[in-house]
Design a protein around this motif. Structure first.
Motif, PDB file in Angstrom:
ATOM      1  N   LYS A   1     -34.372 -63.443  26.736  1.00 51.67           N
ATOM      2  CA  LYS A   1     -34.059 -62.006  26.713  1.00 51.67           C
ATOM      3  C   LYS A   1     -33.995 -61.507  25.267  1.00 51.67           C
ATOM      4  CE  LYS A   1     -32.726 -57.913  28.051  1.00 51.67           C
ATOM      5  NZ  LYS A   1     -33.677 -56.992  28.696  1.00 51.67           N
TER       6      LYS A   1
ATOM      7  N   SER B   1     -35.856 -63.129  39.670  1.00 54.54           N
ATOM      8  CA  SER B   1     -36.356 -64.133  40.601  1.00 54.54           C
ATOM      9  C   SER B   1     -35.635 -64.036  41.959  1.00 54.54           C
ATOM     10  CB  SER B   1     -36.161 -65.530  39.999  1.00 54.54           C
ATOM     11  OG  SER B   1     -36.282 -66.513  40.999  1.00 54.54           O
TER      12      SER B   1
ATOM     13  N   LYS C   1     -39.831 -68.365  35.664  1.00 53.67           N
ATOM     14  CA  LYS C   1     -40.420 -67.031  35.774  1.00 53.67           C
ATOM     15  C   LYS C   1     -40.369 -66.297  34.423  1.00 53.67           C
ATOM     16  CE  LYS C   1     -39.840 -62.756  38.530  1.00 53.67           C
ATOM     17  NZ  LYS C   1     -40.849 -62.808  39.582  1.00 53.67           N
ATOM     18  N   THR C   2     -39.182 -66.365  33.789  1.00 54.58           N
ATOM     19  CA  THR C   2     -38.960 -65.609  32.554  1.00 54.58           C
ATOM     20  C   THR C   2     -39.826 -66.139  31.412  1.00 54.58           C
ATOM     21  OG1 THR C   2     -36.698 -65.127  33.236  1.00 54.58           O
ATOM     22  CG2 THR C   2     -37.191 -64.935  30.882  1.00 54.58           C
ATOM     23  N   TRP C   3     -39.888 -67.477  31.262  1.00 53.38           N
ATOM     24  CA  TRP C   3     -40.645 -68.049  30.137  1.00 53.38           C
ATOM     25  C   TRP C   3     -42.143 -68.011  30.383  1.00 53.38           C
ATOM     26  CZ3 TRP C   3     -39.196 -69.067  25.216  1.00 53.38           C
ATOM     27  CH2 TRP C   3     -37.824 -68.984  24.948  1.00 53.38           C
TER      28      TRP C   3
ATOM     29  N   ASP D   1     -38.808 -58.543  37.170  1.00 48.88           N
ATOM     30  CA  ASP D   1     -38.516 -59.720  36.335  1.00 48.88           C
ATOM     31  C   ASP D   1     -37.417 -60.607  36.915  1.00 48.88           C
ATOM     32  OD1 ASP D   1     -40.383 -58.717  34.578  1.00 48.88           O
ATOM     33  OD2 ASP D   1     -38.889 -57.664  33.364  1.00 48.88           O
TER      34      ASP D   1
ATOM     35  N   ILE E   1     -32.282 -68.452  29.508  1.00 48.24           N
ATOM     36  CA  ILE E   1     -32.625 -67.086  29.943  1.00 48.24           C
ATOM     37  C   ILE E   1     -32.154 -66.078  28.896  1.00 48.24           C
ATOM     38  CG2 ILE E   1     -32.290 -65.334  31.740  1.00 48.24           C
ATOM     39  CD1 ILE E   1     -31.847 -67.739  33.707  1.00 48.24           C
TER      40      ILE E   1
ATOM     41  N   GLN F   1     -35.604 -68.821  37.783  1.00 46.83           N
ATOM     42  CA  GLN F   1     -35.512 -67.679  36.850  1.00 46.83           C
ATOM     43  C   GLN F   1     -35.974 -68.083  35.450  1.00 46.83           C
ATOM     44  OE1 GLN F   1     -34.227 -64.181  37.613  1.00 46.83           O
ATOM     45  NE2 GLN F   1     -35.583 -64.135  35.847  1.00 46.83           N
TER      46      GLN F   1
ATOM     47  N   ILE G   1     -33.979 -57.710  33.273  1.00 49.92           N
ATOM     48  CA  ILE G   1     -32.816 -58.589  33.154  1.00 49.92           C
ATOM     49  C   ILE G   1     -31.802 -57.965  32.198  1.00 49.92           C
ATOM     50  CG2 ILE G   1     -32.064 -60.837  32.226  1.00 49.92           C
ATOM     51  CD1 ILE G   1     -34.679 -61.984  33.369  1.00 49.92           C
TER      52      ILE G   1
ATOM     53  N   THR H   1     -38.793 -59.615  30.316  1.00 51.67           N
ATOM     54  CA  THR H   1     -37.352 -59.659  30.619  1.00 51.67           C
ATOM     55  C   THR H   1     -36.754 -58.259  30.743  1.00 51.67           C
ATOM     56  OG1 THR H   1     -36.926 -59.843  28.255  1.00 51.67           O
ATOM     57  CG2 THR H   1     -36.975 -61.903  29.496  1.00 51.67           C
TER      58      THR H   1
END
Lengths: 85, 85
Positions: A81, B37, A26-28, B35, A77, A23, A36, A33
């Motif tokens: 966000k 995972s 994927k996020t960075w 977004d 994370i 996660q 999320i 975001t």
């Protein structure tokens, strides 16, 4: 029996801890975001900090190490966000 | 001291458990999981099932109840991810 409990704790801690790595990546990478929940990762980060204190008070190594690493990953994370919205 | 440890455990369990509620609501309302995972929620769900077994072996009530509810909520997010892609 204590050994079995420790092994189950270590296995569980490895799973829940490393689960945050994909996660974070994927996020960075995506810098996206939208899907999320900010509230989820805020409450989760506070809770994991609490579990870390719980583990320290119990002197239980699997709880301490799992929640220490999870705290760092969940924070990454949460920061993403806040940064990417 | 055991009382303090239990209170810290209950507080942490409430935080990490209820943290998944806003994510479940957001995910099932928006039906958007781009977004999120898949690998995170797969590994996390397996790990939480492990922590539940760990709590049962330790006969530790905060660990049992927190991970039982978290298991249900994390599964709901994983199902949404599989359903909505």
């Amino acid at each position: 029996m204590n050994n079995i409990i420790n092994y189950v704790g270590i296995f569980s801690g490895v799973c829940t801890t490393i689960s945050f790595i994909p996660q974070v990546i994927k996020t960075w990478k995506s810098k996206s975001t939208k899907d999320i929940s900010f509230l989820m990762f805020t409450l989760f980060t506070i809770g994991v900090a609490g579990w870390l204190i719980f583990g320290i008070l119990l002197k239980n190594f699997p709880i301490i190490i799992a929640n220490f690493v999870t705290l760092i990953l969940a924070s990454l994370i949460l920061i993403a966000k806040i940064k990417f919205g």
